[in-house]
Design an enzyme around this catalytic site. Sequence first.
Site, PDB file in Angstrom:
ATOM      1  N   THR A   1       0.831  -1.208   0.000  1.00  0.00           N
ATOM      2  CA  THR A   1       0.000   0.000   0.000  1.00  0.00           C
ATOM      3  C   THR A   1       0.865   1.257   0.000  1.00  0.00           C
ATOM      4  OG1 THR A   1      -0.048  -0.047   2.417  1.00  0.00           O
ATOM      5  CG2 THR A   1      -1.933  -1.032   1.297  1.00  0.00           C
ATOM      6  N   ILE A   2       0.316   2.291  -0.615  1.00  0.00           N
ATOM      7  CA  ILE A   2       0.902   3.625  -0.437  1.00  0.00           C
ATOM      8  C   ILE A   2       0.327   4.129   0.889  1.00  0.00           C
ATOM      9  CG2 ILE A   2      -0.955   4.649  -1.848  1.00  0.00           C
ATOM     10  CD1 ILE A   2       0.929   6.896  -2.630  1.00  0.00           C
ATOM     11  N   SER A   3       1.165   4.711   1.728  1.00  0.00           N
ATOM     12  CA  SER A   3       0.709   5.160   3.043  1.00  0.00           C
ATOM     13  C   SER A   3      -0.276   6.319   2.904  1.00  0.00           C
ATOM     14  CB  SER A   3       1.898   5.623   3.889  1.00  0.00           C
ATOM     15  OG  SER A   3       2.847   4.596   4.002  1.00  0.00           O
TER      16      SER A   3
ATOM     17  N   HIS B   1       2.696  10.400   5.544  1.00  0.00           N
ATOM     18  CA  HIS B   1       3.816  10.949   4.771  1.00  0.00           C
ATOM     19  C   HIS B   1       4.159  12.364   5.255  1.00  0.00           C
ATOM     20  CE1 HIS B   1       3.095   8.091   1.131  1.00  0.00           C
ATOM     21  NE2 HIS B   1       4.059   7.629   1.904  1.00  0.00           N
TER      22      HIS B   1
ATOM     23  N   SER C   1       5.323   2.903  -4.216  1.00  0.00           N
ATOM     24  CA  SER C   1       4.739   3.644  -5.344  1.00  0.00           C
ATOM     25  C   SER C   1       5.703   4.691  -5.896  1.00  0.00           C
ATOM     26  CB  SER C   1       3.470   4.365  -4.876  1.00  0.00           C
ATOM     27  OG  SER C   1       3.820   5.376  -3.931  1.00  0.00           O
TER      28      SER C   1
ATOM     29  N   GLU D   1      13.844  -0.430  -2.846  1.00  0.00           N
ATOM     30  CA  GLU D   1      12.658  -1.277  -2.819  1.00  0.00           C
ATOM     31  C   GLU D   1      13.120  -2.711  -3.079  1.00  0.00           C
ATOM     32  OE1 GLU D   1       9.137  -0.953  -2.274  1.00  0.00           O
ATOM     33  OE2 GLU D   1       9.424  -3.089  -2.672  1.00  0.00           O
TER      34      GLU D   1
ATOM     35  N   ASP E   1      17.849  -4.168  -0.350  1.00  0.00           N
ATOM     36  CA  ASP E   1      17.195  -4.610   0.888  1.00  0.00           C
ATOM     37  C   ASP E   1      17.346  -3.541   1.973  1.00  0.00           C
ATOM     38  OD1 ASP E   1      16.294  -5.827   3.159  1.00  0.00           O
ATOM     39  OD2 ASP E   1      17.689  -7.514   3.089  1.00  0.00           O
ATOM     40  N   GLY E   2      16.210  -3.081   2.456  1.00  0.00           N
ATOM     41  CA  GLY E   2      16.214  -2.027   3.475  1.00  0.00           C
ATOM     42  C   GLY E   2      16.892  -2.426   4.765  1.00  0.00           C
TER      43      GLY E   2
HETATM   44  N1  SAH Z   1       6.428   4.429   1.145  1.00  0.00           N
HETATM   45  C1  SAH Z   1       5.844   3.763   0.016  1.00  0.00           C
HETATM   46  C2  SAH Z   1       5.495   2.298   0.220  1.00  0.00           C
HETATM   47  C3  SAH Z   1       5.048   1.867   1.578  1.00  0.00           C
HETATM   48  S1  SAH Z   1       4.625   0.151   1.629  1.00  0.00           S
HETATM   49  C4  SAH Z   1       4.633   4.484  -0.451  1.00  0.00           C
HETATM   50  O1  SAH Z   1       4.018   5.182   0.326  1.00  0.00           O
HETATM   51  O2  SAH Z   1       4.268   4.301  -1.599  1.00  0.00           O
HETATM   52  C5  SAH Z   1       6.177  -0.522   2.161  1.00  0.00           C
HETATM   53  C6  SAH Z   1       7.118  -0.853   1.041  1.00  0.00           C
HETATM   54  O3  SAH Z   1       8.277  -1.419   1.625  1.00  0.00           O
HETATM   55  C7  SAH Z   1       6.594  -1.892   0.044  1.00  0.00           C
HETATM   56  O4  SAH Z   1       6.735  -1.396  -1.240  1.00  0.00           O
HETATM   57  C8  SAH Z   1       7.493  -3.097   0.274  1.00  0.00           C
HETATM   58  O5  SAH Z   1       7.724  -3.883  -0.873  1.00  0.00           O
HETATM   59  C9  SAH Z   1       8.766  -2.429   0.757  1.00  0.00           C
HETATM   60  N2  SAH Z   1       9.658  -3.302   1.539  1.00  0.00           N
HETATM   61  C10 SAH Z   1       9.329  -4.233   2.433  1.00  0.00           C
HETATM   62  N3  SAH Z   1      10.448  -4.808   2.939  1.00  0.00           N
HETATM   63  C11 SAH Z   1      11.503  -4.213   2.328  1.00  0.00           C
HETATM   64  C12 SAH Z   1      12.900  -4.370   2.434  1.00  0.00           C
HETATM   65  N4  SAH Z   1      13.476  -5.251   3.239  1.00  0.00           N
HETATM   66  N5  SAH Z   1      13.686  -3.577   1.684  1.00  0.00           N
HETATM   67  C13 SAH Z   1      13.149  -2.652   0.845  1.00  0.00           C
HETATM   68  N6  SAH Z   1      11.830  -2.470   0.696  1.00  0.00           N
HETATM   69  C14 SAH Z   1      11.001  -3.240   1.438  1.00  0.00           C
END
Ligand code: SAH
Length: 348
Positions: free
Chosen positions: A138-140, A145, A195, A230, A262-263
Amino acid sequence: MRVFPISKQFRVFAFAFAFLPLPIAPFSYNIPVPPACNNSKLFLSSNNIRNIVRVSNTSASPFKMSLGAWRCHGATNREMVEKLAEARIIKSPQVKEAFLKVDRSNFLVVDTSTTSRRDTVAEAPYMDAPQPIGCGQTISAPHMHAYALEEILPTLIKFSTSDDSAAGEGTRTSPTSTNNNKEGELRILDVGCGSGYLTTVLGRMVDRSITNKGRGPIPPLHPGSVYGIEVVDALVTLSRNNILKENKDLFDSDTVTVIKADGWKGLPKYAPYHAIHVGAAAETCPMDLMMQLHPNGGIMVIPVGPNGGMQDLYRIERIRDNEVYEETDFDVLALLGVRYVPLVHSDL
Ligand code: SAH
């Protein structure tokens, strides 16, 4: 001594409040959620993180934010932004201007194959609610934000008005950093860019193509680079395509870059970061990310807590340069109870 800035009662209230008006089920995942990593040497647990809280003043009041949150719907992008400003969730001209420049409708997946309410572009994209973006993500909600950006802004202003933003600062904590940013530029990491919306809004705040003169009366931030990372391939593509629609210039000016990464590990190549935003909840606080903060006050806004359980949004500031991780090198402040999708572990 355990110090916690928000009363338990408030946290329960905020948590419950966060669930009330959700118009959609925001938490259906198609990404496998691996078991929690319990290697205490590598990860600071959310219990530990509470033990090292040292209370400092925060610019935002979680209680005030909750009162206005979820109600800032608009028929247009401008109306949504004005409502966020009226609710005092957007407080600064810098954040407001950036939100106005980025049309949220470019970052939503609109299903035109049905005649459901969500097809109405004028309604869905400017609703103050999370929205599906595919891949179970989801987009938050806009108020989350906005809240996160207002938390980050004072740090960006601080680095824009001091010499500390020089790229060379803090490099010894980041041996793999290429430090290819120009001197004095801001560096921001957006983890889980999904997104691409928040990455773009951040990009507008530090847009390299706008000179200080062109910024008018609003106190200027240094130009800089925003790295959106992402983990899901399809969302990396989605993010890039969404940005290309009306914000291609941010790619052209190298203000914004979207990378698959990877985050949990962050992006050491471009560290240290003046600000890190994490858009997914980590069940423990990623130490790699903490160590990628600028040692002279880099700030991270991150939700921490169990998948589907009680999570808190934290503001973590790195206050000392140190090659090795020390809890006392960070000021940690719990901001409010939240509910985010999980920061998943991956093999990347
Ligand atoms: N901030 C963004 C998405 C929020 S949803 C917006 O508002 O559009 C969270 C996102 O984190 C998702 O796209 C998911 O795929 C990503 N995510 C989850 N675990 C992750 C990781 N370990 N590293 C990078 N991205 C990750």
